[in-house]
Design a protein around this motif. Structure first.
Motif, PDB file in Angstrom:
ATOM      1  N   GLY A   2       0.809  -1.206   0.000  1.00  0.00           N
ATOM      2  CA  GLY A   2       0.000   0.000   0.000  1.00  0.00           C
ATOM      3  C   GLY A   2       0.838   1.250   0.000  1.00  0.00           C
ATOM      4  O   GLY A   2       2.015   1.224  -0.322  1.00  0.00           O
ATOM      5  N   VAL A   3       0.218   2.349   0.361  1.00  0.00           N
ATOM      6  CA  VAL A   3       0.875   3.657   0.392  1.00  0.00           C
ATOM      7  C   VAL A   3       0.709   4.226   1.795  1.00  0.00           C
ATOM      8  O   VAL A   3      -0.362   4.093   2.391  1.00  0.00           O
ATOM      9  N   VAL A   4       1.753   4.854   2.310  1.00  0.00           N
ATOM     10  CA  VAL A   4       1.671   5.507   3.616  1.00  0.00           C
ATOM     11  C   VAL A   4       1.621   7.012   3.407  1.00  0.00           C
ATOM     12  O   VAL A   4       2.499   7.578   2.747  1.00  0.00           O
ATOM     13  N   TYR A   5       0.598   7.642   3.939  1.00  0.00           N
ATOM     14  CA  TYR A   5       0.405   9.080   3.811  1.00  0.00           C
ATOM     15  C   TYR A   5       0.625   9.774   5.149  1.00  0.00           C
ATOM     16  O   TYR A   5       0.472   9.163   6.204  1.00  0.00           O
ATOM     17  N   LEU A   6       0.980  11.031   5.074  1.00  0.00           N
ATOM     18  CA  LEU A   6       0.933  11.886   6.251  1.00  0.00           C
ATOM     19  C   LEU A   6      -0.495  12.409   6.351  1.00  0.00           C
ATOM     20  O   LEU A   6      -0.997  13.039   5.423  1.00  0.00           O
ATOM     21  N   GLY A   7      -1.159  12.102   7.460  1.00  0.00           N
ATOM     22  CA  GLY A   7      -2.532  12.557   7.651  1.00  0.00           C
ATOM     23  C   GLY A   7      -2.652  13.328   8.944  1.00  0.00           C
ATOM     24  O   GLY A   7      -1.665  13.540   9.660  1.00  0.00           O
ATOM     25  N   TYR A   8      -3.862  13.757   9.260  1.00  0.00           N
ATOM     26  CA  TYR A   8      -4.071  14.529  10.474  1.00  0.00           C
ATOM     27  C   TYR A   8      -5.300  14.061  11.218  1.00  0.00           C
ATOM     28  O   TYR A   8      -6.344  13.818  10.628  1.00  0.00           O
ATOM     29  N   LEU A 293      -5.338  13.687   3.925  1.00  0.00           N
ATOM     30  CA  LEU A 293      -4.126  12.953   3.586  1.00  0.00           C
ATOM     31  C   LEU A 293      -3.260  13.776   2.647  1.00  0.00           C
ATOM     32  O   LEU A 293      -3.744  14.339   1.670  1.00  0.00           O
ATOM     33  N   VAL A 294      -1.983  13.831   2.949  1.00  0.00           N
ATOM     34  CA  VAL A 294      -1.034  14.527   2.075  1.00  0.00           C
ATOM     35  C   VAL A 294       0.230  13.699   2.024  1.00  0.00           C
ATOM     36  O   VAL A 294       0.518  12.920   2.920  1.00  0.00           O
TER      37      VAL A 294
END
Length: 341
Positions: A2-8, A293-294
Motif C-alpha cells: 500500500g501507500v503511507v500518507y501523512l494525515g491529520y 491525507l497529504v
C-alpha cells in the motif's frame, strides 16, 4: 502492500497506511491486514508507533498510527555510514528491549531490519508488523512462503516461515547490528534456499568487542542463540562501562552526523501544504474515514548547535557504580520477573 500518507487527526500528524485497491479485493490479504492491526494493538506505543484508528473493513482498508518524525536506521546508514561501537551497543539495547516486549505479548515480528527501525532522540522504534505472527496461533503462513528479508532472515525462517520463533527475531537483531556496525549486510542471497545453508556471515569491519555477541545471535541452530533479554543485559553492561550519562539531557550515543539528522528531523514540524492536487483520488474512502491525507514532506536539516560527541570507546574497565548504573541494574533485575526469567 500500500501507500503511507501523512494525515491529520485534528491538529496532530498521523501516518496512514492505505491498502492498494487491487489488494483490497483479496480476502486473504484482508485477513493478513487484520492481523497486522491486531499486532499493532498488542504491542502498544512505547516501542513502536501507537495505534490511532483503523478500518480493516472499509472499501480500502487503512490503519492510522502515531507519526514519528524520525529517520530510519537504513536512511542513516546509507547517508552517513556505520555507527560507532558505542552506538551499536545502544542500538542493541533498544532493539532487544523492543523484542522482549513484542515477545511478551505473544508476537513474532519476523522482519526486523534497519528499514523497519526508526531512530528517535529518545530511543528506537520498531515498525511494520505486516508479516508478524501470533505465537501459538493459527496463522496464514504456508510452508512454501519465506516471509521476511533474506539478508536478515534466520535459516529456519527461510526454510519455512512457520518455524520462525523468538530465536529468529534475535537472529534478525544480530544481522541488523552487523549492518549498523559495518555498513554492509551480513548475508547476500537472491533466493530463500541460499539462506537455509549454514554459511558464515560477512563480519568484515565489525568491532572486536561486538564479535562474541553477534556470532551467538547469528548461530545456525536456534537453541544456540541468546534470548533478547540476554542481549539487552550484555548491551546495558557495556553501556554502563562506557558511562553513558543520564543526569542531564541525554542524547543517543550516535555519531555526530547521525545525531544531527535525528535532532533536525525532530525539530521539523510536519506541516501540510495548502493544496496537493490529486491526493484525494489516491484513497478510496469516505471523507470521515481519512479526513486529510497529504504526501509526507521531506524535512530539511537546519543548522544545529554542536553537541559533545562521545569519547572514543576503549576497553571495558571497572567503574564505580553511580546512580545511572544502579538505576539500570535495578531495571534489569525487575525485567527478569516481568518476562518470566
Amino acid at each position: 502492500m500500500g501507500v503511507v500518507y501523512l494525515g491529520y487527526r485534528s491538529t496532530r500528524p498521523v501516518a496512514v497506511k492505505v491498502v492498494r485497491p487491487q489488494l483490497a479485493e483479496d480476502e486473504y490479504f484482508r485477513r493478513r491486514f487484520a492481523l497486522e492491526l491486531e499486532a499493532i494493538r498488542r504491542v502498544g506505543g512505547f516501542h513502536t508507533a501507537a495505534l490511532v484508528d483503523a478500518d480493516p473493513r472499509a472499501a480500502t482498508p487503512w490503519i492510522a498510527t502515531q507519526y514519528i518524525n524520525a529517520p530510519s536506521l537504513l536512511e542513516l546508514l546509507e547517508q552517513h555510514g556505520p555507527v560507532s561501537e558505542l552506538g551499536a551497543w545502544w542500538l542493541a539495547a533498544g532493539l532487544a528491549d523492543a523484542l522482549m516486549h513484542v515477545h511478551s505479548v505473544r508476537l513474532l515480528h519476523r522482519d526486523l531490519k534497519p528499514g523497519n527501525v526508526l531512530v528517535a532522540a529518545d530511543g528506537v522504534r520498531v515498525i511494520d508488523f505486516g508479516i508478524s505472527h501470533v505465537n501459538g496461533g493459527t496463522g496464514l503462513t504456508t510452508a512454501s512462503a519465506a516471509l521476511g528479508t533474506l539478508a536478515y532472515m534466520a535459516p529456519e525462517q527461510a526454510a519455512d516461515s512457520r518455524k520462525a520463533s523468538e530465536a529468529a527475531d534475535v537472529y534478525s537483531l544480530g544481522a541488523t547490528l552487523v549492518h549498523a556496525a559495518t555498513g554492509h549486510v551480513p548475508f547476500y542471497a537472491q533466493m530463500p534456499a541460499q539462506r537455509t545453508l549454514d554459511v558464515q556471515p560477512d563480519l568484515t569491519g565489525l568491532p572486536p568487542a561486538l564479535l562474541d555477541l553477534v556470532s551467538h545471535t547469528l548461530a545456525f541452530a536456534p537453541e544456540d542463540r541468546p534470548t533478547a533479554q540476554s542481549v539487552m543485559e550484555e548491551a546495558m553492561g557495556r553501556l554502563l562501562d562506557f558511562g553513558v550519562p543520564t543526569d542531564a539531557q541525554a542524547y543517543p550515543p550516535l555519531p555526530e552526523a547521525f545525531l544531527a539528522e535525528v535532532l533536525a528531523r525532530k525539530a521539523t514540524t510536519a506541516e501540510a501544504p495548502d493544496a496537493v492536487p490529486g491526493t484525494e483520488a489516491a484513497v478510496d474512502a469516505e471523507p470521515d474515514d481519512v479526513p486529510y491525507l497529504v504526501p509526507e514532506p521531506v524535512p530539511e536539516a537546519a543548522p544545529l548547535p554542536r553537541h559533545a560527541a562521545p569519547t572514543a570507546p576503549g576497553p571495558r574497565r571497572d567503574v564505580t557504580p553511580d546512580r545511572w548504573a544502579a538505576r539500570w541494574r535495578s531495571r534489569i533485575e525487575d525485567r527478569r520477573g516481568d518476562y518470566g526469567g
